[in-house]
Write a protein that holds these residues in place. Sequence first.
Motif, short mmCIF file in Angstrom:
data_model
loop_
_atom_site.label_atom_id
_atom_site.label_comp_id
_atom_site.label_asym_id
_atom_site.label_seq_id
_atom_site.Cartn_x
_atom_site.Cartn_y
_atom_site.Cartn_z
N THR A 67 3.13 -15.61 -11.47
CA THR A 67 3.68 -16.97 -11.38
C THR A 67 3.19 -17.69 -10.13
O THR A 67 2.96 -18.91 -10.15
CB THR A 67 5.22 -16.95 -11.42
OG1 THR A 67 5.71 -18.28 -11.58
CG2 THR A 67 5.82 -16.34 -10.16
N PHE A 68 2.96 -16.96 -9.02
CA PHE A 68 2.48 -17.62 -7.81
C PHE A 68 1.06 -18.13 -7.98
O PHE A 68 0.66 -19.12 -7.37
CB PHE A 68 2.54 -16.67 -6.61
CG PHE A 68 3.93 -16.16 -6.27
CD1 PHE A 68 5.06 -16.91 -6.61
CD2 PHE A 68 4.11 -14.95 -5.63
CE1 PHE A 68 6.34 -16.44 -6.31
CE2 PHE A 68 5.37 -14.48 -5.32
CZ PHE A 68 6.49 -15.21 -5.67
N SER A 69 0.26 -17.45 -8.82
CA SER A 69 -1.10 -17.92 -9.10
C SER A 69 -1.12 -18.94 -10.23
O SER A 69 -2.15 -19.54 -10.52
CB SER A 69 -2.01 -16.74 -9.46
OG SER A 69 -1.57 -16.12 -10.65
N GLN A 70 0.03 -19.12 -10.90
CA GLN A 70 0.22 -20.14 -11.93
C GLN A 70 -0.60 -19.90 -13.20
O GLN A 70 -1.10 -20.85 -13.81
CB GLN A 70 -0.02 -21.54 -11.36
CG GLN A 70 0.94 -21.89 -10.23
CD GLN A 70 0.95 -23.35 -9.85
OE1 GLN A 70 0.48 -24.21 -10.61
NE2 GLN A 70 1.48 -23.65 -8.68
N ASN A 84 12.51 -15.90 -7.81
CA ASN A 84 11.15 -15.83 -7.26
C ASN A 84 10.31 -17.03 -7.64
O ASN A 84 9.51 -17.53 -6.83
CB ASN A 84 10.43 -14.58 -7.78
CG ASN A 84 10.95 -13.30 -7.17
OD1 ASN A 84 12.11 -13.20 -6.81
ND2 ASN A 84 10.10 -12.29 -7.09
N THR A 85 10.44 -17.51 -8.87
CA THR A 85 9.56 -18.58 -9.36
C THR A 85 9.83 -19.90 -8.65
O THR A 85 8.98 -20.79 -8.66
CB THR A 85 9.71 -18.77 -10.87
OG1 THR A 85 10.99 -19.32 -11.19
CG2 THR A 85 9.54 -17.45 -11.61
N THR A 86 11.02 -20.04 -8.06
CA THR A 86 11.33 -21.24 -7.29
C THR A 86 11.45 -20.93 -5.79
O THR A 86 12.07 -21.66 -5.03
CB THR A 86 12.64 -21.89 -7.80
OG1 THR A 86 13.72 -20.95 -7.66
CG2 THR A 86 12.51 -22.32 -9.25
N PHE A 87 10.86 -19.79 -5.42
CA PHE A 87 10.70 -19.38 -4.01
C PHE A 87 12.00 -18.90 -3.35
O PHE A 87 12.16 -19.01 -2.13
CB PHE A 87 10.06 -20.49 -3.16
CG PHE A 87 8.68 -20.90 -3.62
CD1 PHE A 87 7.95 -20.11 -4.48
CD2 PHE A 87 8.12 -22.10 -3.18
CE1 PHE A 87 6.67 -20.48 -4.89
CE2 PHE A 87 6.84 -22.48 -3.59
CZ PHE A 87 6.12 -21.67 -4.46
N ILE A 308 4.40 -24.44 -19.40
CA ILE A 308 5.59 -24.70 -18.60
C ILE A 308 5.17 -24.79 -17.14
O ILE A 308 4.39 -23.96 -16.66
CB ILE A 308 6.63 -23.58 -18.76
CG1 ILE A 308 7.06 -23.46 -20.23
CG2 ILE A 308 7.85 -23.81 -17.86
CD1 ILE A 308 7.89 -22.23 -20.51
N ARG A 309 5.69 -25.77 -16.43
CA ARG A 309 5.37 -25.90 -15.02
C ARG A 309 5.96 -24.72 -14.23
O ARG A 309 7.11 -24.32 -14.45
CB ARG A 309 5.88 -27.21 -14.45
CG ARG A 309 5.48 -27.41 -12.98
CD ARG A 309 5.79 -28.81 -12.51
NE ARG A 309 5.37 -28.99 -11.12
CZ ARG A 309 5.40 -30.16 -10.47
NH1 ARG A 309 5.85 -31.25 -11.10
NH2 ARG A 309 5.00 -30.26 -9.22
N ASN A 310 5.19 -24.15 -13.34
CA ASN A 310 5.72 -23.10 -12.47
C ASN A 310 6.73 -23.70 -11.51
O ASN A 310 6.50 -24.75 -10.92
CB ASN A 310 4.59 -22.43 -11.70
CG ASN A 310 3.66 -21.67 -12.63
OD1 ASN A 310 2.66 -22.21 -13.11
ND2 ASN A 310 3.98 -20.42 -12.90
#
Length: 528
Positions: A67-70, A84-87, A308-310
Amino acid sequence: MKKLIYLITMVFAISACTTDFEETNTNPYQLSGKSLQEDFNHVGAFYPSMLSQIFGNQIDHNLTNVTFSQHLATPTPFVGGVNNTTFYIRWNGYWAREYDNVMAPAEQVIEIAQEGGYTVFVEWANLIKIISMSRVTTYYGPIIYTNYGSTENALYDDEETLYTAFFVDLDRIIAEFKANSDYPGLKNFDASFDGDVSKWARYANSLRLQLAMRISKVAPAMAKAEGEKALADSAGLIESNDDNFNISLYGAKFHPAQIAFEWGDTRMSATMESILIGYKDNRIEKFFSPVEDMSLVSDHPDWPYKGIRNGAEIVAKDDRLSFSTLNPEFNEPAKVTKRKVMSADEVHFLKAEAALREWAGSGGAAMAQTHYEAGVRASFALWGAGGVDDYLADNTSLPIDYNDPVAPGTVNDFTNQITNTVAWDESASNEVKLEKIITQKWIAAYTNEMEAWVDYRRTGYPKLPPVYQNSSNSDWGVVPAGESIKRMPFVQTEREGNATGVADATQKLGGPDEINTRLWWDTGAPNF
């Protein structure tokens, strides 16, 4: 005898399960007491188990570097959408997976192999340790490597020490493999290269080039020396898809397919939609499934894929389950039997960047285009996608803006920031050329996103959109608006069980143990 019993137990142990997050690894090598003493079984049987653990599960892979690399995104509002996906860090398991399932058994089997004089097996295990730890350090920074197993509360290596140790170990590993290229012992345990030691040497050399490029901005002299060593070495590099390093799934399902098709927790990312559709990239149909509801793609009906937007603002999981999932072939274990770790496309892109950096053996700047286009062609060929000539000649198409058809107004939408086309422009600056290289390397990294996350932090490319919902706070560190997560925090088991080591590691990190502290090679400085 106790060591042997321990090793047998490690091979066939089933990892503890966490509901909806764990995968079960199966191992086809069933050993009898008699066969342990035949055909290298008493050492070789443990290698498939170690290799099978290189890729993490949903917790430590899909909900971190993927997800961090999208590349993929989730439709699921885990923990109320704060995760995690929203930090906001909820899951942090890769450390335990690799130390428990790779480092620990590797150390044990090395002891047995050394006692029996099986030097190729010793160095094969040492290579697997580097594969594992070179990935773990991309999460955390300082890790335990040279001091592993030496004390109860082991001190971490700072990253410069760590990479120096990797390169020293690779010298010895590659020399051993080259001197024993016809060694027959690995064959029964090697689902990657069928026991071909020369191919393992080629991979080890390619890994050296990858690690050299990773540190090219922070330690340019070391990077150049090690990169040039890889480019010149007689072992060669992975430059053909026939030589790609893949890890067998050993009969298990490709784990992201389980997440996508059985749990409904992952889908195509909006960034993939933007870039692949904008560039008219035919690999999209090999990666993902088209949507059935055409109202979702009214802005590009000829390319019926929706991501879907990360870090999206998500209300309910069902809202986006109809968005593009993986290509259904990923859900068929008979068709997808392996997962790539390093492929020819990555090596060609590494050589293209090496050419820009004028590393000897790369051909210099004049060869950057050749390596770049070879990388794109290798990726298209790997996926069986057509139209690569037109793709490489396209000097007008750009990634598209993204619209979330489910969210109200402009929620989750983004405007594309990439202004670089696919076609090579020899008159462009090195910065523009590097953006082309890394953007194509990012696309080609699909199904092995670790280095894509590294490259994004190292170079700033591709120009990924920021998360829409940034939930970071003082608990794990604040990621400023418009920026992205830089690392994962040290794990709680280490904080509690090795507090001295973690305190020392934090000093070596050079900043607080937070998610916005840059790793050593992530300098934030200009690329050239």
